[in-house]
Design an enzyme around this catalytic site. Sequence first.
Site, short mmCIF file in Angstrom:
data_model
loop_
_atom_site.label_atom_id
_atom_site.label_comp_id
_atom_site.label_asym_id
_atom_site.label_seq_id
_atom_site.Cartn_x
_atom_site.Cartn_y
_atom_site.Cartn_z
N ARG A 54 -66.44 6.55 -56.04
CA ARG A 54 -65.52 7.61 -55.55
C ARG A 54 -65.91 8.24 -53.99
O ARG A 54 -65.23 8.86 -53.40
CB ARG A 54 -65.88 8.98 -56.58
CG ARG A 54 -64.77 9.85 -56.48
CD ARG A 54 -64.85 10.85 -57.52
NE ARG A 54 -65.88 11.80 -57.68
CZ ARG A 54 -66.78 11.92 -58.60
NH1 ARG A 54 -66.39 11.56 -59.73
NH2 ARG A 54 -68.00 12.38 -58.52
N TYR A 107 -43.74 21.29 -44.26
CA TYR A 107 -43.77 20.26 -45.33
C TYR A 107 -43.48 21.16 -46.68
O TYR A 107 -44.58 21.79 -47.05
CB TYR A 107 -44.98 19.17 -45.21
CG TYR A 107 -44.77 17.99 -46.47
CD1 TYR A 107 -43.53 17.13 -46.44
CD2 TYR A 107 -45.60 18.03 -47.23
CE1 TYR A 107 -43.49 16.37 -47.12
CE2 TYR A 107 -45.61 16.82 -48.36
CZ TYR A 107 -44.31 16.15 -48.15
OH TYR A 107 -44.23 14.98 -49.14
N ASP A 180 -50.67 19.43 -39.42
CA ASP A 180 -50.08 18.46 -40.15
C ASP A 180 -49.45 17.41 -38.90
O ASP A 180 -48.39 17.84 -38.43
CB ASP A 180 -49.08 18.62 -41.17
CG ASP A 180 -48.45 17.39 -41.91
OD1 ASP A 180 -48.47 16.30 -41.28
OD2 ASP A 180 -48.15 17.58 -42.95
N LYS A 205 -47.09 7.17 -44.30
CA LYS A 205 -46.06 7.06 -43.32
C LYS A 205 -46.33 5.99 -42.33
O LYS A 205 -46.49 4.86 -42.70
CB LYS A 205 -45.75 8.26 -42.69
CG LYS A 205 -45.72 9.34 -43.63
CD LYS A 205 -44.36 9.43 -44.30
CE LYS A 205 -44.20 10.39 -45.50
NZ LYS A 205 -44.48 11.71 -45.62
C1 LIG Z 1 -44.84 12.59 -46.49
C2 LIG Z 1 -45.47 13.80 -45.83
C3 LIG Z 1 -46.80 14.43 -46.31
C4 LIG Z 1 -47.37 13.94 -47.74
O1 LIG Z 1 -47.78 12.70 -47.61
P1 LIG Z 1 -47.73 11.93 -49.06
O2 LIG Z 1 -48.63 10.84 -48.80
O3 LIG Z 1 -46.40 11.54 -49.31
O4 LIG Z 1 -48.63 12.93 -50.11
C5 LIG Z 1 -47.21 15.45 -45.57
N1 LIG Z 1 -46.62 15.84 -44.59
C6 LIG Z 1 -45.82 15.30 -43.78
C7 LIG Z 1 -45.25 15.69 -42.43
C8 LIG Z 1 -44.92 14.50 -44.46
O5 LIG Z 1 -43.84 13.73 -44.21
#
Ligand SMILES: *Cc1c(COP(=O)(O)O)cnc(C)c1O
Length: 387
Positions: A54, A107, A180, A205
């Site tokens: 982990r 988000y 973010d 992403k």
């Molecule tokens: C998709 C996304 C997330 C979350 O990511 P996951 O891997 O889907 O949990 C966080 N912030 C933004 C801006 C996103 O587009």
Amino acid sequence: MKRATRLVHAGRDPAAQQGMVNPPVYHASTVLFESLDALEAATRNPFKGVYYGRNGTPVQFAFETAVAEMEGAFGAVTTCSGLAAIVAAVMSVAETGTQLLVTDNVYGPTRNLCEGLLKRLGVETVYFDPTIDAEALAALITPATRAVFLEAPGSLTFEISDVPALAAVAHRHDLTVLADNTWATPLFYNALEHGVDISIHAATKYIVGHADAMLGVINCNEAHYPAVRKSAASMGYCAGPDDIYLGLRGLRTMGQRLPVHEANALALANWLAEQPAVAQVIHPARADHPQHALFQRDFSGSSGLFAIVLEPCERERLAAMLDNLALYGMGFSWGGYESLILPIDPNRSRTATRWDAPGQTLRIHAGLEDIDDLIADLDAGLARLTG
Ligand SMILES: *Cc1c(COP(=O)(O)O)cnc(C)c1O
């Protein structure tokens, strides 16, 4: 060296792995220690080297080294999703009785965290207009405020905050600045250089880049790294080694993929701006974006995600447009090699500001297809829309 070069070379050590270009993927829970001395030494430093599955395996260490280097971070922390990265980062600063200041274009699931778990634990969230100026942000700060959470641009409506100015105010009040940074990736926006302490990435992403894994990673400066590492570990967050491998593999080509997403998105945005069925195009790299000056000042590129607002139309016509697109898939997430389109309602997840649009807002992700094909498919879609 330039970023695309560093993306290829960061965190690699072939000599340590029998000359192999890429690190091994060990599937591990138990790690065995050769002696009592070794066990005790490892226990004193459970996050240095292998200790327990982990806590990480070599592919995770390589991924974290590479991602941290991209943003000049002291250290990176890997999590099992982008949302887990947000939770781990926020939980490293939130305490009962404190307050967070969060951008209104955040988000949706980040807002759910604030309104759900955090509220239950006695942490209050105050939302602010993403275009707020430093003075107005300062007026929201109280003795209970602990952190400011930014997302520039927001992933639905693409407002850009003046991050350096807001971070300066926050730091004057001893607040932690989280952002973010998923949209721009470390390639196009170095959040830490702009005053952010904790830069969060949904690696799902562009870093993974192929729509085939969930992964998150948090870049931290030296002051915040230990707390974020501890926060993620105490919640039991860990990503599977195969998924981390896909993240590391994606990172190596991101310097070549992202400029194609960028060029395709801009070409689409510019073409869409000329179409009578389109009321508005919302893309930070276009001169008509309200915060284009901030974009030009702070970013070194734009990614493949932007939005348009249609002229008012019947739902049936919208369905005729969207249901019959050949190349644009409808679904959540983005950042993979494929193009996507999604009807969105930003007002469902904002409280401090209103999203005023005359018609339906659509979020578009420009994939790596040929731009002529992408335009032709949307052209046919708009023809169905206007009937
Ligand atoms: C998709 C996304 C997330 C979350 O990511 P996951 O891997 O889907 O949990 C966080 N912030 C933004 C801006 C996103 O587009």
